[in-house]
Motif scaffolding. Sequence first.
Motif, PDB file in Angstrom:
ATOM      1  N   ARG A  19       0.840  -1.183   0.000  1.00 12.45           N
ATOM      2  CA  ARG A  19       0.000   0.000   0.000  1.00 12.45           C
ATOM      3  C   ARG A  19       0.883   1.243   0.000  1.00 12.45           C
ATOM      4  N   VAL A  24      -4.342   4.181   1.611  1.00 13.63           N
ATOM      5  CA  VAL A  24      -4.976   3.889   0.328  1.00 13.63           C
ATOM      6  C   VAL A  24      -3.933   3.446  -0.685  1.00 13.63           C
ATOM      7  N   ASN A  25      -4.204   2.351  -1.353  1.00  9.02           N
ATOM      8  CA  ASN A  25      -3.329   1.855  -2.411  1.00  9.02           C
ATOM      9  C   ASN A  25      -3.718   2.565  -3.711  1.00  9.02           C
ATOM     10  N   TRP A  26      -3.217   3.784  -3.877  1.00  5.21           N
ATOM     11  CA  TRP A  26      -3.614   4.593  -5.031  1.00  5.21           C
ATOM     12  C   TRP A  26      -3.188   3.953  -6.341  1.00  5.21           C
ATOM     13  N   LEU A  29      -5.579   1.042  -7.011  1.00  2.00           N
ATOM     14  CA  LEU A  29      -6.903   1.572  -7.322  1.00  2.00           C
ATOM     15  C   LEU A  29      -6.942   2.165  -8.726  1.00  2.00           C
ATOM     16  N   LEU A 120      -5.502  -4.893  -2.366  1.00  2.00           N
ATOM     17  CA  LEU A 120      -6.597  -3.936  -2.507  1.00  2.00           C
ATOM     18  C   LEU A 120      -7.664  -4.249  -1.460  1.00  2.00           C
ATOM     19  N   GLU A 124     -11.434  -0.182  -1.917  1.00  2.00           N
ATOM     20  CA  GLU A 124     -10.700   0.133  -3.151  1.00  2.00           C
ATOM     21  C   GLU A 124     -11.246  -0.656  -4.331  1.00  2.00           C
TER      22      GLU A 124
END
Length: 276
Positions: A19, A24-26, A29, A120, A124
């Motif tokens: 992550r 948040v795992n941008w 995502l 994720l 997400e």
Amino acid sequence: MTQASGQDRPSPQMTMGTRRFGRVNWLGLATLAEREVRRFLAVWTQTLLAPLVTAGLFLLIFSIAIGPRRGDVMGVSFTTFIAPGILMMTVIQNAFANASSSIVISKVQGNIVDTLMPPLSGGELVLGYLAGGTGRGLLVAFAIGFGLLVFLGIGVQHPLWALAFVFLGAAFMSGVGIIAGIYANKFDQMAAITNFIVTPLAFLSGTFYSVDALPPVLNTITHFNPIFYLIDGARYGVIGVSDSSPMLGLAVGVGSTLAVCLVAWRMLATGYRLKA
């Protein structure tokens, strides 16, 4: 051997494959959202052009068969009245189809694990699938709206209201599509949900008529259908008339969207009907 200092060690939150940038795992995502968008753009003749043609045929047939005898509805011509309803009906059907088909196809082909294995979270995953369904719905809406302006001269009376309801409609039905896709294990189960639930709700939500013309019992039942408020709100945004308050419709749309997304999140977070 000299031990590496704390400054030389890579931060767990900044390492590739984990992550990134906090909770948040941008990267993951964005990758999932891009995959979902590319999936429907790759077959744009089926996902974008076909809905535009279908909406045009609906307008043409109803205008020829009913329009001349129907007269005005709520102060506007019958064709003008049904145009926003057909636009919104097409949007919600395509948003639902995009999210549900993506999940069902992955389950049938056995590659749903490729989506579940990356780091994720359930939230997400929901946002990634929503991006694809909402993006497809918005593109369909813009295409049909452009056609209405060019061929029928129907502009948008309240652009922000129209955009808000189209966005909510696409997001709501994308969430419903995620739930349906997770629940269905076969294509015939998905077809049953589409034919016996989604299509009747779309057709019986004031798309082709004002709910004031319904008997009292059906009128009351219709007001419990969130899709009615989405179609009615889109009609207000496009032509400025509606059966209910736009503010009430906005509240129902936001609440319904949050509710289905919460259910979808729970299903994805627990692996319901996804993990063997």
